[in-house]
Design an enzyme around this catalytic site. Structure first.
Site, mmCIF file in Angstrom:
data_model
loop_
_atom_site.group_PDB
_atom_site.id
_atom_site.type_symbol
_atom_site.label_atom_id
_atom_site.label_comp_id
_atom_site.label_asym_id
_atom_site.label_seq_id
_atom_site.Cartn_x
_atom_site.Cartn_y
_atom_site.Cartn_z
ATOM 1 C CD GLU A 6 44.333 54.674 41.948
ATOM 2 O OE1 GLU A 6 43.996 54.717 40.733
ATOM 3 O OE2 GLU A 6 45.508 54.510 42.316
ATOM 4 C CE LYS B 250 38.515 46.416 37.012
ATOM 5 N NZ LYS B 250 38.327 46.702 35.592
ATOM 6 N NE ARG C 57 46.670 49.436 33.557
ATOM 7 C CZ ARG C 57 47.130 48.362 34.230
ATOM 8 N NH1 ARG C 57 46.438 47.233 34.230
ATOM 9 N NH2 ARG C 57 48.250 48.420 34.904
ATOM 10 N NE ARG D 153 44.795 43.968 29.928
ATOM 11 C CZ ARG D 153 44.230 43.524 31.047
ATOM 12 N NH1 ARG D 153 43.054 43.997 31.431
ATOM 13 N NH2 ARG D 153 44.824 42.648 31.803
ATOM 14 C CD GLU E 203 40.553 52.176 32.371
ATOM 15 O OE1 GLU E 203 39.649 51.367 32.090
ATOM 16 O OE2 GLU E 203 41.614 51.849 32.950
ATOM 17 C CE LYS F 141 40.312 41.524 37.913
ATOM 18 N NZ LYS F 141 40.520 41.436 36.439
#
Length: 525
Positions: A225, A227, A232, A247, A272, A395
């Protein structure tokens, strides 16, 4: 209060993570309620005193100390708590301070006009380390190398309870946390917290090692996916009530009513937070204009509407689905958004890829053309596990941009760096002048810091309080994630996550970058 001051001192002076945990565990085990609960709230940033600000503390001290002496001392020490502890002119230790719980009550109920008198009285009665602790606890600026997770780890160490179990109830309880300590010490069952009334610890990713990890990953096992370049968030919708958390578990619903007021259905989603129209993300710089605000203005809501790009589901209705593999959670998420057509939530698309070379090209193109932060790789069979488990989510951030800049200003650091000029403002050429484009305070070694500090002291041309202007001669190679236009900066450019990549002692300032070169880093609209 004496025990809490000693704990803060140990935490500040102890670099060892294990020794910090040991000190915290011992304090929580030996300190009675409710003092330990209030200490936990202070240590984790859950408590603040709205009327006790640094300006009020300075006002209290300046009534007793020469202002010029205080300014020189603060500039040299670099830490307000330490400065006040050392400069307060009256002898301490004359009388025992109130307990931590009593102090919390005093700071909460005392009217603002009477606070200077209260603070002055406490400082006079206190030992030096207690003065320092008083300032730290009232301002919330601890700077002692302690995270909320480390405090929770100490609670797990003290009680033998599982850290994840503590994380699960954390945001559903309130200070002074008596029900938490009753459970930790076996006097009661685990607090029963409704899933819709609390924040759920998030699953985090690990940076990918391109040489070691990437060749071993296959699209059959790992989904890719984008980033996204936002923040977040966790969205909880249940029974018509909607909550929105960052987050770190901070409740940010009041700052984004244009999101929470338009969500319906029952689910807990991970995603997000972005701003933009028609689900087209604007820049992070645009999002920043709405962050760190308790409430949103009508102007910001109209000009910078927010939305959520969802990429995982934790609860489907009242059903906890975190133990299911990612593929099943993804299917549940798609079904929920298909069934409950949302106006402010869409879904993060999955990227088709066949091998590492193809994914690298996609990642590079996404960064250059769309401004994406990089790509995420998620094991299709992975459950949703709080924390940062290895091998499940990766990531792969875009390569940093690099530019040569000129050092313009330097400021003293805080804590262990309070004796050094360690915070740097740098700029680039705009015609015949240098205009600032960013600030950074990391990316160099301790040895380089000492060398930089010496150069700054020898090349200062003006001082503005704690800030020194220096000769425009030293070049920093600065790495940064992205650049955006900004009307808040004289240069018209703002850098995302700038850090010192290299000190170019060898390079003339005249060869640093120009503003036109900086504009080339900004993605086309």
């Amino acid at each position: 209060m004496k025990a809490f001051a000693q704990l803060l001192e140990i935490l500040a002076l102890t670099p060892s993570r294990n020794r910090k945990i040991e000190a915290l565990s011992r304090y929580f085990a030996t300190t009675p309620d409710p003092d330990r609960g209030y200490a936990l709230a202070i240590l984790t940033g859950a408590m603040s005193f709205k009327n006790v600000k640094p300006a009020l503390l300075k006002e209290t001290v300046l009534a007793e100390v020469d202002p010029h002496l205080f300014a020189l001392s603060y500039d040299y020490v670099g830490d307000l708590g330490e400065t006040i502890a050392l400069i307060w002119p009256h002898h301490g230790g004359t009388e025992e301070l109130p307990s931590l719980a009593e102090l919390v009550e005093l700071f909460t109920i005392t009217p603002k006009p009477k606070l200077p008198g209260l603070i002055g009285s406490l400082l006079t009665r206190a030992e030096i380390n207690e003065r320092w602790a008083l300032v730290k606890m009232t301002t919330g600026a601890l700077r002692i190398g302690l995270s909320a997770r480390l405090a929770k780890t100490a609670l797990a160490d003290m009680s033998g309870r599982d850290l994840q179990a503590i994380e699960e109830v954390w945001h559903g309880i309130s200070m002074p946390y008596s029900e938490l300590f009753d459970w930790l010490e076996g006097r009661s069952d685990r607090p029963d917290i409704d899933h819709a009334a609390r924040f759920h610890p998030m699953m985090l990713s690990n940076p990918i090692d391109e040489a070691r990890d990437l060749p071993a990953l296959s699209p059959a096992d790992y989904a890719a996916e984008w980033k996204w370049d936002g923040i977040r968030v966790q969205l909880i919708a249940s029974g018509g009530r909607v909550s929105l958390f960052s987050r770190t578990g901070d409740d940010i619903a009041n700052a984004f009513p244009d999101v929470v007021d338009r969500v319906f259905g029952d689910a807990v989603l991970d995603g997000e937070l972005l701003v933009g129209r028609d689900f087209v993300p604007a820049t992070f710089n645009d999002l920043q204009q709405r962050l760190n605000r308790k409430t949103a203005s009508a102007k910001h809501i109209a000009e910078l509407p927010a939305f959520i790009r969802a990429y995982d589901m934790l609860f489907d209705g009242a059903e906890d689905i975190r133990a299911l593999p990612w593929t099943e959670r993804r299917a549940r998420l798609e079904a929920f958004l298909s069934r409950e057509k949302q106006h402010v939530i869409d879904i993060s698309p999955v990227i088709d890829w066949s091998d590492a070379e193809m994914l690298a090209a996609i990642r590079r193109r996404g960064a250059d053309e769309e401004g994406h932060e990089g790509v995420m790789l998620k094991l299709r069979s992975s459950p949703y596990v709080p924390g940062r488990p290895k091998g499940l989510w990766y990531k792969w951030k875009r390569d940093p941009n690099v530019v040569d800049t000129v050092l313009m200003y330097a400021q003293r650091g805080h804590g262990k760096r309070s004796s050094f000029y360690s915070d740097y403002t740098f700029g680039v050429w705009k015609g015949n002048e240098i205009v600032p484009v960013g600030k950074a305070y990391f990316g160099f070694t301790d040895a380089e810091l000492k060398e930089l500090d010496r150069w700054i002291r020898n090349n200062t041309i003006a001082s503005f309080g704690p800030v020194r202007e220096v000769r425009k001669e030293l070049v920093f190679e600065v790495a940064f994630d992205s650049a955006q236009t900004s009307n808040r900066h004289k240069s018209g450019v703002a850098l995302r996550f700038p850090r010192i990549n290299r000190i170019r002692w060898d390079k003339p300032a005249g060869e640093a970058a120009t503003i036109d070169e900086m504009l080339a880093f900004i993605p086309a609209s």
